[in-house]
Design a protein around this motif. Structure first.
Motif, PDB file in Angstrom:
ATOM      1  N   VAL A  10     -25.932  -4.861  30.713  1.00  0.00           N
ATOM      2  CA  VAL A  10     -26.837  -4.691  31.854  1.00  0.00           C
ATOM      3  C   VAL A  10     -26.447  -3.448  32.641  1.00  0.00           C
ATOM      4  N   GLU A  11     -25.160  -3.253  32.853  1.00  0.00           N
ATOM      5  CA  GLU A  11     -24.697  -2.082  33.601  1.00  0.00           C
ATOM      6  C   GLU A  11     -25.010  -0.790  32.855  1.00  0.00           C
ATOM      7  N   GLU A  12     -24.903  -0.798  31.533  1.00  0.00           N
ATOM      8  CA  GLU A  12     -25.260   0.387  30.747  1.00  0.00           C
ATOM      9  C   GLU A  12     -26.755   0.695  30.873  1.00  0.00           C
ATOM     10  N   LEU A  13     -27.575  -0.357  30.883  1.00  0.00           N
ATOM     11  CA  LEU A  13     -29.017  -0.190  31.079  1.00  0.00           C
ATOM     12  C   LEU A  13     -29.298   0.411  32.455  1.00  0.00           C
ATOM     13  N   PHE A  14     -28.621  -0.098  33.470  1.00  0.00           N
ATOM     14  CA  PHE A  14     -28.794   0.412  34.832  1.00  0.00           C
ATOM     15  C   PHE A  14     -28.330   1.861  34.954  1.00  0.00           C
ATOM     16  N   ASP A  15     -27.245   2.201  34.283  1.00  0.00           N
ATOM     17  CA  ASP A  15     -26.742   3.583  34.327  1.00  0.00           C
ATOM     18  C   ASP A  15     -27.764   4.542  33.720  1.00  0.00           C
ATOM     19  N   ARG A  16     -28.369   4.129  32.607  1.00  0.00           N
ATOM     20  CA  ARG A  16     -29.384   4.964  31.965  1.00  0.00           C
ATOM     21  C   ARG A  16     -30.595   5.132  32.889  1.00  0.00           C
ATOM     22  N   LEU A 148     -45.131  13.995  32.411  1.00  0.00           N
ATOM     23  CA  LEU A 148     -43.814  13.914  33.036  1.00  0.00           C
ATOM     24  C   LEU A 148     -43.222  12.533  32.776  1.00  0.00           C
ATOM     25  N   TYR A 149     -41.992  12.497  32.304  1.00  0.00           N
ATOM     26  CA  TYR A 149     -41.375  11.201  31.991  1.00  0.00           C
ATOM     27  C   TYR A 149     -41.089  10.420  33.275  1.00  0.00           C
ATOM     28  N   ILE A 150     -41.413   9.130  33.223  1.00  0.00           N
ATOM     29  CA  ILE A 150     -41.107   8.218  34.313  1.00  0.00           C
ATOM     30  C   ILE A 150     -40.717   6.875  33.709  1.00  0.00           C
ATOM     31  N   PRO A 151     -39.701   6.202  34.247  1.00  0.00           N
ATOM     32  CA  PRO A 151     -39.362   4.871  33.742  1.00  0.00           C
ATOM     33  C   PRO A 151     -40.564   3.927  33.913  1.00  0.00           C
ATOM     34  N   ILE A 152     -40.710   2.995  32.988  1.00  0.00           N
ATOM     35  CA  ILE A 152     -41.828   2.056  33.016  1.00  0.00           C
ATOM     36  C   ILE A 152     -41.286   0.636  33.170  1.00  0.00           C
ATOM     37  N   PHE A 153     -41.860  -0.103  34.117  1.00  0.00           N
ATOM     38  CA  PHE A 153     -41.402  -1.459  34.409  1.00  0.00           C
ATOM     39  C   PHE A 153     -41.273  -2.309  33.155  1.00  0.00           C
ATOM     40  N   THR A 154     -42.355  -2.414  32.379  1.00  0.00           N
ATOM     41  CA  THR A 154     -42.348  -3.317  31.222  1.00  0.00           C
ATOM     42  C   THR A 154     -41.315  -2.898  30.180  1.00  0.00           C
ATOM     43  N   ASP A 155     -41.114  -1.607  30.006  1.00  0.00           N
ATOM     44  CA  ASP A 155     -40.123  -1.132  29.035  1.00  0.00           C
ATOM     45  C   ASP A 155     -38.720  -1.591  29.424  1.00  0.00           C
ATOM     46  N   TYR A 156     -38.403  -1.456  30.701  1.00  0.00           N
ATOM     47  CA  TYR A 156     -37.059  -1.820  31.140  1.00  0.00           C
ATOM     48  C   TYR A 156     -36.837  -3.334  31.136  1.00  0.00           C
ATOM     49  N   TYR A 157     -37.863  -4.094  31.487  1.00  0.00           N
ATOM     50  CA  TYR A 157     -37.699  -5.550  31.421  1.00  0.00           C
ATOM     51  C   TYR A 157     -37.617  -6.025  29.975  1.00  0.00           C
ATOM     52  N   MET A 158     -38.267  -5.313  29.057  1.00  0.00           N
ATOM     53  CA  MET A 158     -38.160  -5.648  27.639  1.00  0.00           C
ATOM     54  C   MET A 158     -36.745  -5.370  27.143  1.00  0.00           C
ATOM     55  N   GLN A 159     -36.184  -4.242  27.563  1.00  0.00           N
ATOM     56  CA  GLN A 159     -34.805  -3.931  27.182  1.00  0.00           C
ATOM     57  C   GLN A 159     -33.838  -4.958  27.763  1.00  0.00           C
ATOM     58  N   LEU A 160     -34.108  -5.400  28.988  1.00  0.00           N
ATOM     59  CA  LEU A 160     -33.270  -6.420  29.614  1.00  0.00           C
ATOM     60  C   LEU A 160     -33.343  -7.719  28.815  1.00  0.00           C
ATOM     61  N   SER A 161     -34.532  -8.070  28.346  1.00  0.00           N
ATOM     62  CA  SER A 161     -34.704  -9.326  27.611  1.00  0.00           C
ATOM     63  C   SER A 161     -33.969  -9.330  26.281  1.00  0.00           C
ATOM     64  N   GLN A 162     -33.658  -8.151  25.752  1.00  0.00           N
ATOM     65  CA  GLN A 162     -32.915  -8.076  24.497  1.00  0.00           C
ATOM     66  C   GLN A 162     -31.440  -8.419  24.681  1.00  0.00           C
ATOM     67  N   ILE A 163     -30.993  -8.431  25.920  1.00  0.00           N
ATOM     68  CA  ILE A 163     -29.604  -8.807  26.211  1.00  0.00           C
ATOM     69  C   ILE A 163     -29.476 -10.327  26.299  1.00  0.00           C
TER      70      ILE A 163
END
Length: 202
Positions: A10-16, A148-163
């Motif tokens: 989770v911390e690695e995800l947050f750092d990214r 322009l690149y911007i973080p996307i809510f659903t992408d990050y919650y999907m990555q979180l769900s993989q943990i």
């Protein structure tokens, strides 16, 4: 998967995410107003327990988990337990008392996008930023539409769900999410010793 491994992931995800948001802010000049806690003082914020697992783990390492759990159990407010307003009369001004361990929703809002019904990315930010930084906001929206690149809510919650799918997809009022995060850590270590290199409080 061990709790400490989940915390690290989770911390690695947050750092990214932090690096991506820093770049986005630099590109757009958008920023929160110093001392503004309006979004944090909302009483209807939902979050997942997993995004607060590093916070709960930190409390456990420092011997404060049970104390905070009792405080949450006896709290009558729906405003985030970690948020500290300046005063009763200034609920919209304040700060996060554990900013380093804030959740994913806290990190994304203001500097991430969601998709509208047409599939287009829309910056999800507050009314204050939209009104006080209108030119920067409009320029940011245009830049996003041009790639322009911007973080996307659903992408990050999907990555979180993989943990941890269960803890990441259980969306609850934020204080309930905080409680479950603490309980997960306490239950995990109820019959397990802390790893040797983690016995010293952080």
């Amino acid at each position: 998967m061990a709790i400490e491994q989940k915390v690290r992931l989770v911390e690695e995800l947050f750092d990214r995410l932090e690096r991506e948001i820093t770049t986005f802010k630099s590109e757009t000049s958008l920023h929160c107003l110093t001392g503004c806690g309006k979004c944090c003082s909302k009483p209807d914020i939902d979050a997942s327990p997993l995004e607060f697992l590093p916070w709960a783990f930190h409390l456990c390492l420092n011997g404060k988990a049970e104390e905070v759990l009792v405080a949450l159990d006896h709290s009558s407010t729906s405003t985030c337990h970690i948020y500290r307003p300046l005063s009763l009369l200034e609920q919209h001004n304040g700060k996060c008392s554990d900013y380093r361990y804030r959740g994913l929703i806290c990190r994304l809002f203001g500097y991430a996008a969601s998709r509208d019904k047409y599939g287009e990315l829309r910056l999800a930010t507050c009314k204050i930023i939209k009104e006080d930084q209108l030119e920067n906001y409009n320029n940011a929206e245009e830049a996003i539409s041009k790639g322009l690149y911007i973080p996307i809510f659903t992408d990050y919650y999907m990555q979180l769900s993989q943990i941890d799918y269960r803890l990441a997809t259980t969306m609850l009022p934020i204080n309930e999410a905080l409680k479950i995060a603490i309980e997960e850590v306490l239950h995990y270590y109820a019959y397990r010793p802390f790893p040797g290199d983690l016995k010293t409080p952080a």
